[in-house]
Scaffold this active site. Structure first.
Site, PDB file in Angstrom:
ATOM      1  N   ASP A 237       0.837  -1.197   0.000  1.00  0.00           N
ATOM      2  CA  ASP A 237       0.000   0.000   0.000  1.00  0.00           C
ATOM      3  C   ASP A 237       0.883   1.264   0.000  1.00  0.00           C
ATOM      4  O   ASP A 237       1.813   1.338  -0.788  1.00  0.00           O
ATOM      5  CB  ASP A 237      -0.968  -0.064   1.204  1.00  0.00           C
ATOM      6  CG  ASP A 237      -2.158   0.874   1.051  1.00  0.00           C
ATOM      7  OD1 ASP A 237      -3.129   0.492   0.383  1.00  0.00           O
ATOM      8  OD2 ASP A 237      -2.099   2.006   1.589  1.00  0.00           O
ATOM      9  N   TYR A 382      -3.551  10.928   1.432  1.00  0.00           N
ATOM     10  CA  TYR A 382      -4.103  10.938   0.068  1.00  0.00           C
ATOM     11  C   TYR A 382      -4.008  12.336  -0.524  1.00  0.00           C
ATOM     12  O   TYR A 382      -3.601  12.517  -1.669  1.00  0.00           O
ATOM     13  CB  TYR A 382      -5.557  10.449   0.067  1.00  0.00           C
ATOM     14  CG  TYR A 382      -5.676   8.983   0.370  1.00  0.00           C
ATOM     15  CD1 TYR A 382      -5.681   8.046  -0.654  1.00  0.00           C
ATOM     16  CD2 TYR A 382      -5.739   8.522   1.680  1.00  0.00           C
ATOM     17  CE1 TYR A 382      -5.771   6.688  -0.386  1.00  0.00           C
ATOM     18  CE2 TYR A 382      -5.827   7.169   1.960  1.00  0.00           C
ATOM     19  CZ  TYR A 382      -5.846   6.260   0.932  1.00  0.00           C
ATOM     20  OH  TYR A 382      -5.912   4.922   1.203  1.00  0.00           O
ATOM     21  N   HIS A 438      -4.852  -7.710  -0.301  1.00  0.00           N
ATOM     22  CA  HIS A 438      -4.040  -6.512  -0.109  1.00  0.00           C
ATOM     23  C   HIS A 438      -3.225  -6.550   1.180  1.00  0.00           C
ATOM     24  O   HIS A 438      -2.127  -6.007   1.226  1.00  0.00           O
ATOM     25  CB  HIS A 438      -4.990  -5.320  -0.098  1.00  0.00           C
ATOM     26  CG  HIS A 438      -4.322  -4.007  -0.287  1.00  0.00           C
ATOM     27  ND1 HIS A 438      -3.621  -3.677  -1.418  1.00  0.00           N
ATOM     28  CD2 HIS A 438      -4.246  -2.918   0.525  1.00  0.00           C
ATOM     29  CE1 HIS A 438      -3.155  -2.436  -1.304  1.00  0.00           C
ATOM     30  NE2 HIS A 438      -3.517  -1.963  -0.132  1.00  0.00           N
TER      31      HIS A 438
END
Ligand code: NAG
Ligand code: NAG
Ligand code: NAG
Length: 470
Positions: A237, A382, A438
């Site tokens: 990630d 983000y 993930h």
């Protein structure tokens, strides 16, 4: 029709065609420009400021032991908030297609309030040595586990980096495998697992701009603080992005880079992947071939499912108002991603497929965000990393000479074939395809750790053979 009218029609058709042609040519030139820019230009390493301050100036270079605490006041407040949750019904016959299912929420709240053993989990979260040290003005929290070596085995340092909405908790099951001392290997691994700045027990900055590139400097400095001028890096990630930035900025210091989420999104790579999707057999191993040609299914899915990244990029603080105030909201947002990112088909299951993890594994992770009130600062990652300041550096276009090994998890959110990974990592030594999603370290800790260890062995061999004289 009169001759005049016919003439007029003919002229307008010609004019419109010319306009369309100009637009088409413009688009093609524009596309070629973007692609060639991607391929041939902008490959200058950005300047890296090793001493940039993200918090107050300090000369404190001490490494202080740290303990996680779940105090009674916090637990009481948390339970009262959970009790005050305002329920709403899900649509009949739906699972996770509209987001986190509200019946599933009810069962998690009941478990969290009645059964989650807070004091026991507090102990469990303190099972590894943890520390804090100030790097560039921020107190950085990290787990630091040294292998029990009684012989003269070489101990090699490994930095492992988590992402969102994860934490150091992701590595708890893998750490014993990573640090186990094996007869067959001439080395043993010392693990350093930090919380990203703004995540859990690491300080958040109060200055804008702390994107993945800046975090890579912080973690390089952390490793130096711990006495490691050279080390290995593993990441998934966001951790994968931070790790490959480290491998790009500090190729002499990163001895090897391992990623379980090697995903690249530059215009050239996206174009290459679309072209490659017509020839899956040429570009991909059988295990991941279905992820290559299935773009017409996976692309719309990705665009939908990754909607949250758009929201966090633009308004992390707005979403944060709710999530930092409501443990139920926080739970739903965090678990939603664990469901979605583990398998695309889990959205059709009543429990979101979350039973591949234990409730403790998942709630421990949520507790780390809750007790530190760090969900908003974590989501700002983000906003910072999708900001043009960071994207325009074009770091992913700069190949890194660092030897690299990757895991491609079959059910991960996205999978790219090795030929794409080689554009960034020409020294790709090893590609392992695994069943999983993930959060591999949490899902299949032993296989994950075995692959990381086998990769470090490859890196060591590669360096011994002198292949780093580029
Ligand atoms: C240390 O390494 C040397 C050479 O590899 C070996 O001969 C020796 O037995 C090792 N010592 C211990 C305590 O394992
Ligand atoms: C939805 O499900 C509930 C409970 O099973 C039921 O009472 C209700 O009639 C259903 N609604 C519709 C419109 O089918
Ligand atoms: C994961 O997803 C794949 C493809 O979407 C599906 O075939 C598989 O059954 C799923 N695995 C589990 C354990 O649900």
């Amino acid at each position: 029709m009169s001759k005049g009218m016919l003439y007029l029609k003919l002229v307008s058709v010609i004019v419109i065609s010319i306009i369309l042609l100009i637009i088409l040519v413009f688009y093609i030139v524009h596309l070629l420009y973007i692609l060639s820019n991607d391929l041939f230009f902008n490959q200058k390493l950005p300047d890296v400021d090793l001493d940039e301050m993200w918090g107050p100036e300090t000369n404190d270079a001490t490494i202080r032991p740290f303990r996680i605490t779940f105090d009674d006041q916090m637990i009481k407040d948390l339970k009262s908030r959970l009790k005050n949750y305002r329920h709403f019904p899900s649509l009949n016959g739906t699972a996770f297609q509209y987001g986190f299912n509200s019946d599933a929420v009810a069962s998690w709240i009941a478990y969290w309030t009645e059964e989650y053993p807070f004091k026991e989990r507090e102990e469990a979260l303190n099972q590894y040595p943890q520390f804090k040290t100030n790097i560039q003005g921020l107190d950085i929290h990290f787990i630091w586990v040294k292998p029990q070596v009684d012989s003269n085995k070489t101990v090699v340092p490994l930095l492992i980096l988590h992402g969102w909405p994860s934490s150091v908790r992701e590595f708890f099951e893998a750490i014993p495998h990573l640090t186990a001392v094996s007869e067959e290997k001439d080395f043993a691994v010392e693990v350093v697992a930090p919380s990203l700045p703004g995540y859990g027990y690491s300080d958040a900055t109060s200055r804008p701009g702390l994107a993945a590139d800046k975090m890579s400097v912080i973690f390089r400095n952390l490793m130096h603080r711990l006495g490691h001028q050279q080390f290995y890096v593993q990441g998934g990630d966001w951790g994968s992005l931070i790790g490959r930035h480290m491998a790009t900025f500090f190729p002499k210091e990163v001895l090897g880079y391992h990623s379980n989420f090697p995903i690249f999104v530059t215009p050239f790579i996206v174009t290459a992947q679309i072209v490659a999707s017509f020839f899956p057999r040429l570009v991909a191993e059988p295990g991941i071939m279905h992820r290559m040609w299935d773009l017409s299914n996976t692309m719309p899915w990705l665009i939908k499912e990754l909607g949250y990244t758009q929201v966090y990029t633009y308004i992390p603080d707005t979403i944060g108002v709710g999530l930092s105030d409501s443990p139920t909201g926080l739970l739903a947002a965090v678990l939603q991603k664990f469901s979605m990112a583990s398998n695309k088909s889990y959205r059709d299951l009543p429990d979101g497929g979350l039973n591949i993890f234990t409730r403790e594994q998942i709630l421990d992770n949520v507790m780390i965000y809750w007790t530190t009130n760090s969900i908003t600062t974590s989501m700002r990652m983000y906003a910072e990393s999708f900001a043009s300041r960071h994207l325009d550096l074009g770091i992913d276009r700069i190949p890194s000479p660092v030897p690299t090994c990757v895991i491609l998890a079959k059910n991960d959110v996205a999978v790219q074939p090795p030929f794409i990974i080689r554009m960034k990592h020409p020294n790709l030594l090893r590609t392992t395809i695994l069943e999983g999603g993930h959060h591999l370290a949490l899902e299949i800790p032993k296989q994950f750790a075995d692959d990381v260890l086998a990769s470090i062995e490859e890196f060591r061999k590669w360096h011994k053979e002198g292949k780093d004289e580029l």
